[in-house]
Structure formats: C-alpha cells, structure tokens
Design an enzyme around this catalytic site. Sequence first.
Site, PDB file in Angstrom:
ATOM      1  CG  HIS A 196      -3.452  -1.433  -3.138  1.00  0.00           C
ATOM      2  ND1 HIS A 196      -4.232  -1.179  -2.327  1.00  0.00           N
ATOM      3  CD2 HIS A 196      -2.324  -2.453  -2.774  1.00  0.00           C
ATOM      4  CE1 HIS A 196      -3.848  -1.352  -1.171  1.00  0.00           C
ATOM      5  NE2 HIS A 196      -2.397  -2.372  -1.327  1.00  0.00           N
ATOM      6  CG  MET A 241      -5.522  -6.679   6.410  1.00  0.00           C
ATOM      7  SD  MET A 241      -6.820  -5.192   5.881  1.00  0.00           S
ATOM      8  CE  MET A 241      -6.804  -4.633   7.555  1.00  0.00           C
ATOM      9  CG  HIS A 300      -5.682  -6.970  -0.420  1.00  0.00           C
ATOM     10  ND1 HIS A 300      -5.469  -6.365  -1.573  1.00  0.00           N
ATOM     11  CD2 HIS A 300      -4.386  -6.563   0.512  1.00  0.00           C
ATOM     12  CE1 HIS A 300      -4.008  -5.433  -1.147  1.00  0.00           C
ATOM     13  NE2 HIS A 300      -3.635  -5.616  -0.015  1.00  0.00           N
ATOM     14  CE1 TYR A 317      -8.786  -4.710   0.305  1.00  0.00           C
ATOM     15  CE2 TYR A 317      -6.909  -6.285   1.634  1.00  0.00           C
ATOM     16  CZ  TYR A 317      -7.466  -5.226   1.306  1.00  0.00           C
ATOM     17  OH  TYR A 317      -6.453  -3.905   1.163  1.00  0.00           O
ATOM     18  CD  GLU A 318      -8.623  -6.994  -3.840  1.00  0.00           C
ATOM     19  OE1 GLU A 318      -8.634  -5.959  -4.807  1.00  0.00           O
ATOM     20  OE2 GLU A 318      -7.792  -6.915  -3.534  1.00  0.00           O
ATOM     21  CG  HIS A 326      -6.464   2.374   2.879  1.00  0.00           C
ATOM     22  ND1 HIS A 326      -5.923   1.675   3.282  1.00  0.00           N
ATOM     23  CD2 HIS A 326      -6.849   2.927   1.891  1.00  0.00           C
ATOM     24  CE1 HIS A 326      -5.650   1.181   2.029  1.00  0.00           C
ATOM     25  NE2 HIS A 326      -6.199   1.776   1.283  1.00  0.00           N
ATOM     26  CB  SER A 363      -1.010  -0.149   1.321  1.00  0.00           C
ATOM     27  OG  SER A 363      -1.801  -1.473   1.669  1.00  0.00           O
TER      28      SER A 363
HETATM   29  N1  HPA Z   1      -3.609  -3.285  11.005  1.00  0.00           N
HETATM   30  C1  HPA Z   1      -3.545  -4.325   9.684  1.00  0.00           C
HETATM   31  N2  HPA Z   1      -3.242  -3.527   8.276  1.00  0.00           N
HETATM   32  C2  HPA Z   1      -2.504  -2.216   7.750  1.00  0.00           C
HETATM   33  C3  HPA Z   1      -2.586  -1.942   8.700  1.00  0.00           C
HETATM   34  C4  HPA Z   1      -2.763  -2.307  11.173  1.00  0.00           C
HETATM   35  O1  HPA Z   1      -2.868  -1.743  11.643  1.00  0.00           O
HETATM   36  N3  HPA Z   1      -1.919  -0.789   8.344  1.00  0.00           N
HETATM   37  C5  HPA Z   1      -1.196  -0.934   7.603  1.00  0.00           C
HETATM   38  N4  HPA Z   1      -1.913  -2.100   7.078  1.00  0.00           N
END
Ligand code: HPA
Length: 296
Positions: free
Chosen positions: A73, A230, A97, A99-100, A267, A36
């Site tokens: 991304h 993640m 990821h 989570y997508e 984020h 990221s």
């Molecule tokens: N937690 C999980 N994923 C992340 C974090 C976090 O604090 N920071 C950047 N990605």
Amino acid sequence: MDASLSEDAKRSVALYSEFLKKNRISIPDIHAVLGSGLGSSFVDTWIPKNWKWVADLAFKDLPAITAATAPGHPGIYRFFTETTSNRTLCLQVGRLHGYEGLPPSEVALSVLIPRLVGTQNFVITNAAGGLKLEWPIGSIMMIRDHVNFTGQNPLTGQVLNGLDGKPIGPRFPDLSRAWDRKFTESIRRELEAASLETFEGIYLGVAGPSFETPAEVRLFAQWGMGTVGMSTVWEAIALVHSGARVAGFSLISNLGCGLNPGVVLDHFEILEASRSAAQKVTAALFKLAETPVLSE
Ligand code: HPA
C-alpha cells in the site's frame, strides 16, 4: 456545533487542487481506491492503449495524511486521461488503515481531500476474506451494504465545515442508500466483461490487524455477511456524508479464517491472490471511466 477543517487539511486540499492545475488534469471523473495487491506493480507497466498516465501525487506530499505503511500500500494518487475524450481517472494505489494507528478521521481524509477538490464518484475496493464457501478465491463481491464493526466512526467529533464554511454534511447522515445501485451495476458489468466472476453481499469492516478467529468468522457468516476486511467502511461513511456517489467491491483473496481447514492466513499470500486479479480489475476500472456515471 460545527468546526473548520484543520489547517493541514485545508493546505492539503489546496495542494491537491494546485497539483491538478499545474499538470492540466481536470477533476477526475472517477476516483478508485485500490485495495491490497490490486494496485501492485503492473499499474507501472500496463495501461490500456487509449489512456495515458499523466502524474502521481504521493500521500507524503500532503500534510494532513501520513504516508501509508502497510505492505502493498504505497499511498499515491495516480492520474490518467483518456486520449480522445479527455476523461480522467484517479487510481489511488494504497490506502490508510486504522491498524496503522491512525484515527478514522485521518483515514477518511485520504478520500475526503479529493472529494473536497470536487470529485463526485468513488469506487472503493479491498481484498477481503470470503465468508461464503461457494464464492471462489479470486472472485468479486459487489458491496450492497456494510457493517461497521470497528467500533469507531470517522464522523465522531464536531461536524466539519468545507472550504465554503458550510458543514460538509449532516450530523446524523442516512446510510440507507450508501452504496449506489446503478453505479454498482455499471462496475459489475465491466468486471464481468473482464471475465471476473461477481457476487453481491455485505462487507463487514473490522479494526484488525489480527485476522479473525474461527469463532468470529463463524459468527459473521451466520449473520449473513459476505466478506470481512480491515478497510473501506470509514472511507465510505465519510464520502456518503459528503454527498459523494459511492460503490465498491471486495476481491476475495482468501476464505475467512477456519473456513478452509488447515490453511493459515498470511498477508503475503493474500497479496499474491489479489495481484493475480489486479490487471483485470484495473482494466475494468479504466473501461468504467470511459463513459459518464449513471446513478439512481
Ligand atoms: N480478514 C480480514 N481482512 C482481510 C482478510 C481476512 O480474511 N483477507 C484480506 N483482508
């Protein structure tokens, strides 16, 4: 029992390989996955003088993988060559990821396709939450080891055969040396030379997309984990299984939730924090790619 790669995966490997040939790019000496914010806009505007950009291949042009959707991304493989030595670097700007909504096997394919075409050395980076108060935001944790806390594994299912019809790797791969020590040390040297502060520790991978609760962060910190994020663990497992050399690091973009009282995780703020270190990180990766990789 083993099984063939899907037709889409085979086609993607062929397309990647044809793309390299068409653009006269040799198999990258290093493939680096930029986490990221780390591959953000400056990769469009700044590269070292002795390197030249050659071509981009987008995830969306490979049928086995989905175009990335996470902000920051975009999902491209960007190829560079060093002007005198002809060494090649692939910077993967953006990644997939879980989570997508993607299965671990598809996330793994984004690095397995380059691997099956022949790349040997992979640097996996991420932006992650720091779990040690003494590690400042903007510093780097070299990944010594990881904990896969996602509950899923990219190797679930039948063992896949590579293009040669043989299994890509064993059913029960050993991960005791997943993160290559010498390769890690060479990366660390380049990051320090680019004036980034480095530490070393364990990366804990979670599924996301919610950030951790303060209770989870306290637990992970008590377990001795260094960063939480993640991504990374599925790519690393699949690559180590395939016999690739793997090293990587977390850019600490924030402190884990609750460690910094009053701070709420966002984020876009996290992206900003990694963007400010992005140029130094990339400069270090170009330097790394200038000399052959040493390993154990
Ligand atoms: N937690 C999980 N994923 C992340 C974090 C976090 O604090 N920071 C950047 N990605």
